[in-house]
Design an enzyme around this catalytic site. Structure first.
Site, PDB file in Angstrom:
ATOM      1  N   HIS A 111       0.897  -1.122   0.228  1.00  0.00           N
ATOM      2  CA  HIS A 111       0.376  -0.110   0.198  1.00  0.00           C
ATOM      3  C   HIS A 111       0.917   1.337   0.082  1.00  0.00           C
ATOM      4  O   HIS A 111       0.670   1.897   0.673  1.00  0.00           O
ATOM      5  CB  HIS A 111      -0.743  -0.251   0.650  1.00  0.00           C
ATOM      6  CG  HIS A 111      -1.930  -1.526   1.231  1.00  0.00           C
ATOM      7  ND1 HIS A 111      -3.016  -1.409   0.879  1.00  0.00           N
ATOM      8  CD2 HIS A 111      -1.272  -2.099   2.095  1.00  0.00           C
ATOM      9  CE1 HIS A 111      -3.766  -2.753   1.124  1.00  0.00           C
ATOM     10  NE2 HIS A 111      -2.740  -3.612   1.868  1.00  0.00           N
ATOM     11  N   SER A 147      14.752  21.811 -16.318  1.00  0.00           N
ATOM     12  CA  SER A 147      13.682  22.544 -16.191  1.00  0.00           C
ATOM     13  C   SER A 147      13.930  23.830 -17.002  1.00  0.00           C
ATOM     14  O   SER A 147      14.692  24.150 -16.664  1.00  0.00           O
ATOM     15  CB  SER A 147      12.658  23.032 -15.060  1.00  0.00           C
ATOM     16  OG  SER A 147      11.970  23.638 -15.394  1.00  0.00           O
ATOM     17  N   LYS A 164      15.825  21.994 -11.188  1.00  0.00           N
ATOM     18  CA  LYS A 164      15.427  20.660 -11.210  1.00  0.00           C
ATOM     19  C   LYS A 164      16.048  20.064 -11.936  1.00  0.00           C
ATOM     20  O   LYS A 164      16.639  19.894 -12.936  1.00  0.00           O
ATOM     21  CB  LYS A 164      14.116  21.376 -12.045  1.00  0.00           C
ATOM     22  CG  LYS A 164      13.022  21.954 -11.814  1.00  0.00           C
ATOM     23  CD  LYS A 164      12.404  20.840 -10.513  1.00  0.00           C
ATOM     24  CE  LYS A 164      11.392  19.870 -10.494  1.00  0.00           C
ATOM     25  NZ  LYS A 164      10.189  20.266 -11.826  1.00  0.00           N
ATOM     26  N   GLU A 203       9.564   8.422 -16.741  1.00  0.00           N
ATOM     27  CA  GLU A 203       8.084   9.521 -17.165  1.00  0.00           C
ATOM     28  C   GLU A 203       7.783   8.642 -18.120  1.00  0.00           C
ATOM     29  O   GLU A 203       6.261   8.183 -18.379  1.00  0.00           O
ATOM     30  CB  GLU A 203       8.768  10.968 -16.671  1.00  0.00           C
ATOM     31  CG  GLU A 203       8.553  11.221 -14.801  1.00  0.00           C
ATOM     32  CD  GLU A 203       8.670  12.386 -15.282  1.00  0.00           C
ATOM     33  OE1 GLU A 203       7.599  12.643 -13.927  1.00  0.00           O
ATOM     34  OE2 GLU A 203       9.113  12.967 -15.033  1.00  0.00           O
TER      35      GLU A 203
END
Ligand code: ARG
Length: 466
Positions: free
Chosen positions: A164, A285, A291, A298
């Site tokens: 979980h 970024s 970043k 992704e």
């Protein structure tokens, strides 16, 4: 009797037509823009077909040689980018056949003897997919080697295992890596299984009913390395099951990669900080200078949508089709090619990603110190002392509540504090409450204890010849 000149001489099937095909229809029905990539398979199939025709006396040996030479030249031209594919010739089969006829004349016009594009396209697709499946199996071997390499590198290092997405029980990083080794091993098994049904030779089914000409299908199958020939001509030209099977196996591979990617995204976040992905495998970024983004996992995760979609496309494509070949089937190619491309690329880059990431074992170990991850071990300790498991569970639950109240983990409680919950608890409990003790107690087959993981790792290394 004189034969009337064709009214649609541009088409190989133009004999019965009196009007030119509408430009919009040519644009709508063509497949050459995407099936040109089957040229190698088409030519390989045609060469063997021509050899078979000659053996059977359906063409002469001289004609066979002209055909094979002509096809070889066409193949070279395609490879050198000198061949002009024409939309009005619809697909790869007719582009090549027409070019052959233009080059060698009547012999070229004999190539399509005892053959239809319906069985031809099925053959080409099987030849193509057969090689791609073998390639993906090999790419998966590399990926599995990546997991085994990480398992070896971090052998002994501990991380939280989750259910979980809540910290559950401590495990070895190696155990987690070998979980993926197993997962992708099943994927290889599914591909191997699918390959058996891909590797059957359909040529000779002709349009749908077989042919009256004396062909030798077994010869063609053997020469092209197929395990056998398809049994029913109607089924042969209408069958795309092997594509669905492949697409399903591929979708599951991409889903597995997506699950891995999800973990890598989480683990590389500041919040987890379990891994560091090398700079060459991250992007920045355009607005936030600080970043470093995990774009590769992704994108792999994101691409699972199209691979699953391709499986759906193929299933829906087949769902309403009567026997046998229907033009709808031309729509099988783009989802197939996209699946092959996406999955091959994603598996390959995932291997590179594994080679470019490092665990931060101090952080993964620290994350096991909190979260009462040895609570089950304490319950098991009480079970050994003959307390029924359900009672042990309740006792440990109280100890956890106490620890939460005092902001102390179980291992930080004193013996006196622990004994409030059961007097059966003695000093030896601390061995159980340690994270290392917990991990190494899980000696059941397939468990995370280091002796089990070492065995699993040795087996994996042996299997992969590492
Ligand atoms: N381009 C076609 C396809 O991919 C080849 C088979 C065409 N057969 C036909 N009868 N029109 O399905």
């Amino acid at each position: 009797m004189t034969i009337k000149p064709k009214k649609n001489p541009a088409k190989m099937w133009g004999g019965r037509f009196t009007e030119k095909t509408a430009a919009s229809v040519e644009a709508f029905t063509e497949s050459i823009s995407f099936d040109a990539r089957l040229y190698k398979q088409d030519i390989a199939g045609s060469c063997v077909h021509a050899r078979m025709l000659a053996r059977q006396g359906l063409i002469s040996e001289a004609e066979r040689d002209l055909i094979i030479k002509g096809l070889g030249e066409i193949e070279q031209e395609i490879e050198q980018g000198k061949f002009e594919f024409k939309t009005e010739l619809e697909d790869v089969h007719m582009n090549i056949e027409k070019a052959l006829a233009e080059r060698i004349g009547a012999a070229g016009e004999k190539l399509h003897t005892a053959r239809s594009r319906n069985d031809q396209v099925n053959l080409d697709t099987r030849l193509y997919l057969r090689a791609e499946i073998v390639n993906i199996i090999d790419l998966l071997t590399d990926l599995r080697k990546g997991f085994v390499g990480l398992a070896r590198k971090y052998l002994g290092d501990i991380m939280p295992g989750y259910t979980h997405l809540q910290r559950a029980q401590p495990v070895l990083i190696s155990h987690h890596m070998l979980a993926y080794y197993e997962m992708f091993g099943r994927d290889q098994g599914r591909l191997r299984d699918c390959l058996q049904r891909v590797n059957i030779m359909p040529l000779g089914a002709a349009a749908l009913a077989g042919t009256g000409l004396p062909i030798d299908r077994e010869f063609v199958a053997a020469e092209l390395g197929f395990a056998g020939v398809t049994a029913n001509s109607m089924d042969s030209v209408g069958d795309r099951d092997f594509l669905v099977e492949f697409a399903a196996a591929a979708a599951l591979i991409q889903v597995h990669l997506s699950r891995l990617s999800e973990e890598l995204v989480l683990w590389s976040s500041e919040e987890f900080s379990f891994i560091d992905i090398g700079d060459s495998f991250c992007t920045g970024s355009s607005i936030m200078p600080q970043k470093k983004n995990p774009d590769i996992p992704e994108l792999i995760r994101g691409k699972s949508g199209r691979v699953i979609g391709n499986l759906m496309s193929l299933l829906i494509l087949l769902k309403g089709l009567p026997m046998t070949y229907n033009r709808d089937l031309q729509e099988d190619k783009e989802p197939l090619f996209d699946t092959v491309d996406t999955v091959s690329q994603s598996v390959a880059i995932s291997s590179d990603l594994l080679a470019n990431l490092q665990f931060k074992p101090a952080n993964t170990r620290a994350a096991t110190a909190a979260g009462f991850m040895t609570a089950t071990d304490l319950a098991d300790y009480l079970v050994i002392k003959n307390i029924p498991f359900r009672q042990a569970h309740a006792i440990v639950g109280q100890a956890v509540a106490y620890g939460l109240d005092k902001s102390k983990d179980l291992s930080e409680l004193s013996i006196a504090e622990l004994r409030q919950f059961s007097e059966l608890i003695d000093e030896d409990v601390f061995a159980v409450l340690s994270v290392e003790g917990s991990v190494n107690s899980r000696k059941s087959t397939g468990g995370t204890a280091i002796i089990r993981v070492k065995e699993a790792l040795a087996l994996a290394e042996k299997d992969l010849g590492m």
